[in-house]
Design a protein around this motif. Structure first.
Motif, PDB file in Angstrom:
ATOM      1  N   ALA A 105      -6.361  -3.570  -1.416  1.00  0.00           N
ATOM      2  CA  ALA A 105      -5.711  -2.825  -0.336  1.00  0.00           C
ATOM      3  C   ALA A 105      -5.630  -3.668   0.935  1.00  0.00           C
ATOM      4  N   THR A 150       5.211  -2.042  -5.723  1.00  0.00           N
ATOM      5  CA  THR A 150       4.910  -1.072  -6.784  1.00  0.00           C
ATOM      6  C   THR A 150       3.894  -0.034  -6.328  1.00  0.00           C
ATOM      7  N   GLY A 151       3.090  -0.363  -5.307  1.00  0.00           N
ATOM      8  CA  GLY A 151       2.132   0.616  -4.797  1.00  0.00           C
ATOM      9  C   GLY A 151       2.846   1.852  -4.277  1.00  0.00           C
ATOM     10  N   ARG A 206       0.927   4.903 -15.766  1.00  0.00           N
ATOM     11  CA  ARG A 206       1.193   3.453 -15.736  1.00  0.00           C
ATOM     12  C   ARG A 206       2.359   3.099 -16.657  1.00  0.00           C
ATOM     13  N   GLY A 212       1.609  -5.731  -6.166  1.00  0.00           N
ATOM     14  CA  GLY A 212       0.825  -4.619  -6.699  1.00  0.00           C
ATOM     15  C   GLY A 212      -0.587  -5.020  -7.062  1.00  0.00           C
ATOM     16  N   ARG A 226      -5.533  -2.286   8.636  1.00  0.00           N
ATOM     17  CA  ARG A 226      -5.021  -0.938   8.343  1.00  0.00           C
ATOM     18  C   ARG A 226      -5.256  -0.017   9.536  1.00  0.00           C
ATOM     19  N   ARG A 242     -11.697   2.722  -2.942  1.00  0.00           N
ATOM     20  CA  ARG A 242     -10.433   2.574  -3.682  1.00  0.00           C
ATOM     21  C   ARG A 242     -10.400   1.230  -4.416  1.00  0.00           C
TER      22      ARG A 242
HETATM   23  O1  CDP Z   1      -1.003  -0.842   0.583  1.00  0.00           O
HETATM   24  P1  CDP Z   1      -2.319  -0.708  -0.130  1.00  0.00           P
HETATM   25  O2  CDP Z   1      -2.827  -2.046  -0.490  1.00  0.00           O
HETATM   26  O3  CDP Z   1      -3.269   0.177   0.573  1.00  0.00           O
HETATM   27  O4  CDP Z   1      -2.081   0.046  -1.491  1.00  0.00           O
HETATM   28  P2  CDP Z   1      -0.790   0.102  -2.370  1.00  0.00           P
HETATM   29  O5  CDP Z   1      -0.387  -1.285  -2.765  1.00  0.00           O
HETATM   30  O6  CDP Z   1       0.220   0.971  -1.724  1.00  0.00           O
HETATM   31  O7  CDP Z   1      -1.343   0.808  -3.695  1.00  0.00           O
HETATM   32  C1  CDP Z   1      -1.873   2.114  -3.670  1.00  0.00           C
HETATM   33  C2  CDP Z   1      -2.650   2.346  -4.947  1.00  0.00           C
HETATM   34  O8  CDP Z   1      -1.739   2.317  -6.059  1.00  0.00           O
HETATM   35  C3  CDP Z   1      -3.713   1.327  -5.291  1.00  0.00           C
HETATM   36  O9  CDP Z   1      -4.948   1.628  -4.669  1.00  0.00           O
HETATM   37  C4  CDP Z   1      -3.782   1.436  -6.804  1.00  0.00           C
HETATM   38  O10 CDP Z   1      -4.599   2.505  -7.209  1.00  0.00           O
HETATM   39  C5  CDP Z   1      -2.358   1.776  -7.199  1.00  0.00           C
HETATM   40  N1  CDP Z   1      -1.576   0.642  -7.698  1.00  0.00           N
HETATM   41  C6  CDP Z   1      -1.745   0.253  -9.003  1.00  0.00           C
HETATM   42  O11 CDP Z   1      -2.586   0.800  -9.700  1.00  0.00           O
HETATM   43  N2  CDP Z   1      -0.961  -0.724  -9.544  1.00  0.00           N
HETATM   44  C7  CDP Z   1      -0.042  -1.343  -8.800  1.00  0.00           C
HETATM   45  N3  CDP Z   1       0.723  -2.268  -9.380  1.00  0.00           N
HETATM   46  C8  CDP Z   1       0.130  -0.995  -7.447  1.00  0.00           C
HETATM   47  C9  CDP Z   1      -0.660  -0.004  -6.908  1.00  0.00           C
END
Ligand code: CDP
Length: 236
Positions: A14, A36-37, A116, A136, A164, A187
């Motif tokens: 994150a 992808t998040g 997924r 992601g 953040r 997380r």
């Molecule tokens: O921006 P941040 O780094 O807070 O998170 P994000 O990239 O928006 O992703 C949110 C959540 O989605 C992550 O904490 C993962 O649980 C999930 N995620 C995932 O499992 N696989 C990905 N390719 C991208 C996100």
């Protein structure tokens, strides 16, 4: 010989800077940018809006298979500092998917195999078209394992939480730094230890730390690697 599509993958925890770096690298190369998040966040919001328990794998996977997600460049009227616009069944949810309640539930949603499967299928369709920067947690390991350039971007937990926090303050939100730090730690731990596609660096990923580096320093480092790794399309 089949060529691997021109894709740069950026994975990492994150707020490691994936989105900012990914977007800038995509702009510089004229590539499509896919966060992808945002897709997992939009599915999470859809589940919360419907009052579905985010631990209910069947119900949440069903939502993931049926919602319509669109990530597109913002129109002039939408330009409010956003990187892109996220539409969930046609509704603009760009800022709503960043809310703390989505943060709290997204890891549980993203841990379901059915969710997924639905998201990865969409991501691979986009990736196969090439000229994409995709960011992601599992892009280099699962979604686009043949990508010619894979980056794993990290930074210290404190620096990530601080970034953040500043982003939220800039949006006019008030939140507690210690709570944000604890939620982020939780997380990351959840994302890194789940059964399906846990967050980790691909064996052939290049690991970069953005701690103490400016955005442009990291962007430049990725662009140098891109020039080495991505074959330029043959013209004429
Ligand atoms: O921006 P941040 O780094 O807070 O998170 P994000 O990239 O928006 O992703 C949110 C959540 O989605 C992550 O904490 C993962 O649980 C999930 N995620 C995932 O499992 N696989 C990905 N390719 C991208 C996100």
């Amino acid at each position: 010989m089949t060529e691997s599509p021109q894709v740069i993958t950026i994975d990492g925890p994150a707020a490691s800077g994936k989105s900012t770096i990914g977007k800038l690298v995509a702009e510089r190369l004229g590539f499509v940018y896919l966060d992808t998040g945002a897709m997992y966040r939009a599915v999470t919001l859809a589940a919360l809006q419907r009052g579905v328990d985010t631990n209910d794998a069947m119900a949440v996977s069903d939502i993931a298979r049926h919602v319509r997600l669109d990530l597109r460049t913002p129109t002039l009227e939408e330009a409010d500092g956003r990187q892109y616009t996220v539409l969930l069944d046609g509704e603009d949810v760009t800022w709503e998917i960043r809310a703390p309640r989505v943060d709290r539930h997204v890891s549980a949603v993203a841990a379901h195999g059915g969710v997924r499967e639905a998201m990865v299928a969409q991501q691979q369709r986009i990736g196969q078209q090439g000229a994409v920067v995709m960011v992601g947690r599992d892009i280099g390991t699962v979604v686009m394992p043949d990508a010619p350039l894979k980056i794993y971007l990290d930074a210290s937990l404190e620096e990530r939480a601080h970034r953040r926090y500043l982003e939220a303050v800039a949006r006019g939100e008030r939140l507690d730094y210690e709570q944000l730090l604890a939620a982020m730690r939780k997380r990351d731990a959840y994302d890194g230890s789940r059964d399906h596609s846990p967050m980790r660096a691909a064996a052939d990923a290049i690991q970069l730390s953005s701690t103490g580096l400016s955005i442009s320093e990291v962007v430049d480092a990725v662009l140098v690697l891109a020039a080495e790794r991505l074959r330029r399309p043959v013209t004429g």
